[in-house]
Design a protein around this motif. Structure first.
Motif, PDB file in Angstrom:
ATOM      1  N   SER A 201      -7.226   9.776  -4.309  1.00 29.70           N
ATOM      2  CA  SER A 201      -7.109   8.761  -3.265  1.00 29.70           C
ATOM      3  C   SER A 201      -6.114   9.248  -2.226  1.00 29.70           C
ATOM      4  O   SER A 201      -5.235  10.046  -2.535  1.00 29.70           O
ATOM      5  CB  SER A 201      -6.553   7.454  -3.835  1.00 29.70           C
ATOM      6  OG  SER A 201      -7.257   7.031  -4.948  1.00 29.70           O
ATOM      7  N   PHE A 202      -6.227   8.724  -1.005  1.00 29.65           N
ATOM      8  CA  PHE A 202      -5.184   9.008  -0.030  1.00 29.65           C
ATOM      9  C   PHE A 202      -4.412   7.744   0.331  1.00 29.65           C
ATOM     10  O   PHE A 202      -3.369   7.815   0.951  1.00 29.65           O
ATOM     11  CB  PHE A 202      -5.720   9.719   1.213  1.00 29.65           C
ATOM     12  CG  PHE A 202      -6.722   8.926   2.006  1.00 29.65           C
ATOM     13  CD1 PHE A 202      -6.322   8.066   3.004  1.00 29.65           C
ATOM     14  CD2 PHE A 202      -8.075   9.058   1.733  1.00 29.65           C
ATOM     15  CE1 PHE A 202      -7.247   7.351   3.733  1.00 29.65           C
ATOM     16  CE2 PHE A 202      -9.004   8.344   2.456  1.00 29.65           C
ATOM     17  CZ  PHE A 202      -8.594   7.483   3.458  1.00 29.65           C
ATOM     18  N   ILE A 203      -4.918   6.583  -0.108  1.00 31.81           N
ATOM     19  CA  ILE A 203      -4.158   5.341   0.021  1.00 31.81           C
ATOM     20  C   ILE A 203      -4.590   4.421  -1.114  1.00 31.81           C
ATOM     21  O   ILE A 203      -5.767   4.411  -1.499  1.00 31.81           O
ATOM     22  CB  ILE A 203      -4.336   4.659   1.394  1.00 31.81           C
ATOM     23  CG1 ILE A 203      -3.376   3.460   1.526  1.00 31.81           C
ATOM     24  CG2 ILE A 203      -5.780   4.277   1.630  1.00 31.81           C
ATOM     25  CD1 ILE A 203      -3.266   2.903   2.932  1.00 31.81           C
TER      26      ILE A 203
ATOM     27  N   ALA B 279       0.856  -1.184   0.000  1.00 31.23           N
ATOM     28  CA  ALA B 279       0.000   0.000   0.000  1.00 31.23           C
ATOM     29  C   ALA B 279       0.889   1.230   0.000  1.00 31.23           C
ATOM     30  O   ALA B 279       2.012   1.200   0.516  1.00 31.23           O
ATOM     31  CB  ALA B 279      -0.911   0.006   1.221  1.00 31.23           C
ATOM     32  N   VAL B 280       0.399   2.301  -0.588  1.00 31.29           N
ATOM     33  CA  VAL B 280       1.120   3.577  -0.605  1.00 31.29           C
ATOM     34  C   VAL B 280       0.132   4.666  -0.216  1.00 31.29           C
ATOM     35  O   VAL B 280      -0.990   4.714  -0.734  1.00 31.29           O
ATOM     36  CB  VAL B 280       1.705   3.874  -2.006  1.00 31.29           C
ATOM     37  CG1 VAL B 280       2.172   5.310  -2.129  1.00 31.29           C
ATOM     38  CG2 VAL B 280       2.844   2.922  -2.321  1.00 31.29           C
ATOM     39  N   VAL B 281       0.569   5.525   0.697  1.00 33.49           N
ATOM     40  CA  VAL B 281      -0.232   6.681   1.083  1.00 33.49           C
ATOM     41  C   VAL B 281       0.118   7.821   0.135  1.00 33.49           C
ATOM     42  O   VAL B 281       1.297   8.087  -0.126  1.00 33.49           O
ATOM     43  CB  VAL B 281       0.048   7.080   2.549  1.00 33.49           C
ATOM     44  CG1 VAL B 281      -0.664   8.374   2.896  1.00 33.49           C
ATOM     45  CG2 VAL B 281      -0.376   5.953   3.483  1.00 33.49           C
ATOM     46  N   ILE B 282      -0.900   8.462  -0.382  1.00 29.09           N
ATOM     47  CA  ILE B 282      -0.711   9.575  -1.317  1.00 29.09           C
ATOM     48  C   ILE B 282      -0.931  10.877  -0.544  1.00 29.09           C
ATOM     49  O   ILE B 282      -1.968  11.045   0.105  1.00 29.09           O
ATOM     50  CB  ILE B 282      -1.692   9.466  -2.502  1.00 29.09           C
ATOM     51  CG1 ILE B 282      -1.457   8.135  -3.218  1.00 29.09           C
ATOM     52  CG2 ILE B 282      -1.530  10.653  -3.443  1.00 29.09           C
ATOM     53  CD1 ILE B 282      -2.520   7.775  -4.211  1.00 29.09           C
ATOM     54  N   PRO B 283       0.036  11.784  -0.587  1.00 30.16           N
ATOM     55  CA  PRO B 283      -0.088  13.010   0.207  1.00 30.16           C
ATOM     56  C   PRO B 283      -1.223  13.911  -0.287  1.00 30.16           C
ATOM     57  O   PRO B 283      -1.527  13.948  -1.483  1.00 30.16           O
ATOM     58  CB  PRO B 283       1.265  13.691   0.017  1.00 30.16           C
ATOM     59  CG  PRO B 283       1.798  13.152  -1.265  1.00 30.16           C
ATOM     60  CD  PRO B 283       1.244  11.760  -1.390  1.00 30.16           C
ATOM     61  N   LYS B 284      -1.837  14.614   0.662  1.00 32.67           N
ATOM     62  CA  LYS B 284      -2.905  15.556   0.300  1.00 32.67           C
ATOM     63  C   LYS B 284      -2.341  16.749  -0.463  1.00 32.67           C
ATOM     64  O   LYS B 284      -2.920  17.206  -1.432  1.00 32.67           O
ATOM     65  CB  LYS B 284      -3.636  16.025   1.563  1.00 32.67           C
ATOM     66  CG  LYS B 284      -4.807  16.918   1.275  1.00 32.67           C
ATOM     67  CD  LYS B 284      -5.584  17.252   2.529  1.00 32.67           C
ATOM     68  CE  LYS B 284      -6.773  18.111   2.161  1.00 32.67           C
ATOM     69  NZ  LYS B 284      -7.628  18.376   3.309  1.00 32.67           N
ATOM     70  N   GLU B 285      -1.191  17.220  -0.012  1.00 36.70           N
ATOM     71  CA  GLU B 285      -0.545  18.355  -0.676  1.00 36.70           C
ATOM     72  C   GLU B 285       0.217  17.861  -1.897  1.00 36.70           C
ATOM     73  O   GLU B 285       0.927  16.868  -1.820  1.00 36.70           O
ATOM     74  CB  GLU B 285       0.402  19.075   0.289  1.00 36.70           C
ATOM     75  CG  GLU B 285      -0.301  19.676   1.494  1.00 36.70           C
ATOM     76  CD  GLU B 285      -1.381  20.672   1.117  1.00 36.70           C
ATOM     77  OE1 GLU B 285      -1.171  21.455   0.167  1.00 36.70           O
ATOM     78  OE2 GLU B 285      -2.443  20.657   1.764  1.00 36.70           O
TER      79      GLU B 285
ATOM     80  N   PRO C 131      -0.069  18.390 -11.398  1.00 44.30           N
ATOM     81  CA  PRO C 131       0.805  17.449 -10.685  1.00 44.30           C
ATOM     82  C   PRO C 131       0.686  16.032 -11.219  1.00 44.30           C
ATOM     83  O   PRO C 131      -0.394  15.584 -11.599  1.00 44.30           O
ATOM     84  CB  PRO C 131       0.304  17.526  -9.239  1.00 44.30           C
ATOM     85  CG  PRO C 131      -1.050  18.108  -9.309  1.00 44.30           C
ATOM     86  CD  PRO C 131      -1.109  18.938 -10.550  1.00 44.30           C
ATOM     87  N   VAL C 132       1.826  15.344 -11.246  1.00 46.30           N
ATOM     88  CA  VAL C 132       1.847  13.941 -11.654  1.00 46.30           C
ATOM     89  C   VAL C 132       1.813  13.125 -10.367  1.00 46.30           C
ATOM     90  O   VAL C 132       2.774  13.111  -9.602  1.00 46.30           O
ATOM     91  CB  VAL C 132       3.122  13.608 -12.466  1.00 46.30           C
ATOM     92  CG1 VAL C 132       3.176  12.130 -12.795  1.00 46.30           C
ATOM     93  CG2 VAL C 132       3.182  14.452 -13.727  1.00 46.30           C
TER      94      VAL C 132
END
Length: 177
Positions: free
Chosen positions: A144-146, A7-13, A24-25
């Motif tokens: 997504s955030f994760i 799993a990877v958390v995707i930053p909000k910023e 943003p990519v």
């Protein structure tokens, strides 16, 4: 080689992310790339949205490879809130910019419309104005955030190749009996 789920958390910023042609990519995740769009359906257009789904399914019966240039894994469409809102969710192998440019080229070449034409605020000149198309998608994107992948970072082509090998191997075993 053991493939472990990830799993990877995707930053909000997104300020620190590389900037592509259209913003943003987002990073490739174990689920590859993808996006979720939520938008309002034009009043009275819910049946047209569903109808477009049937048209797409029929077109794919005629040509199962119609959407192949998009390198899709999955595509989901959902009407909700009493058919007033639409969710488009796609998982694919290319980054956002390439996916969106490929989608515009595919639909333009095929001379077909997009279901997005039934959504409020979608640009009428989307075929000749990719920036407006992409701006609409970015404005309606719910990042997504994760993201999780049971078989992380595997492309659709790699999955299809593995399935072909499995089928060929099964055929060989069947012939040996």
């Amino acid at each position: 080689m053991e493939i472990k789920p990830q799993a990877v958390v995707i930053p909000k910023e997104t300020d620190h992310l590389e900037q592509g042609k259209y913003g943003p990519v987002f990073p490739r995740t174990p689920a590859c790339y993808g996006f979720t769009i939520v938008a309002r359906v034009k009043p009275g257009h819910a049946d047209a949205v569903r109808g477009y789904g049937y048209e797409l399914a029929k077109a794919l019966e005629q040509d199962p490879y119609l959407l192949a240039p998009l390198k899709l894994h999955y595509l989901r469409w959902v009407l909700f809130d009493d058919d007033t809102r639409f969710m488009y969710q796609g998982i694919f192998d290319t980054d956002f910019d390439k996916y969106t440019e490929d989608a515009i080229a595919l639909f333009t070449k095929a001379g077909v419309s997009t279901v997005f034409e039934h959504l409020e605020g979608f640009p009428e000149d989307w075929r000749t104005n990719p920036e407006a198309f992409i701006r609409f998608v970015r404005e309606h994107q719910c990042p997504s955030f994760i993201e999780y992948g049971e078989y992380p970072y595997v492309t659709a082509d790699e999955i299809k190749k593995a399935l072909r090998i499995k089928s060929a191997f099964s055929d060989v075993l069947d012939q040996m009996q």
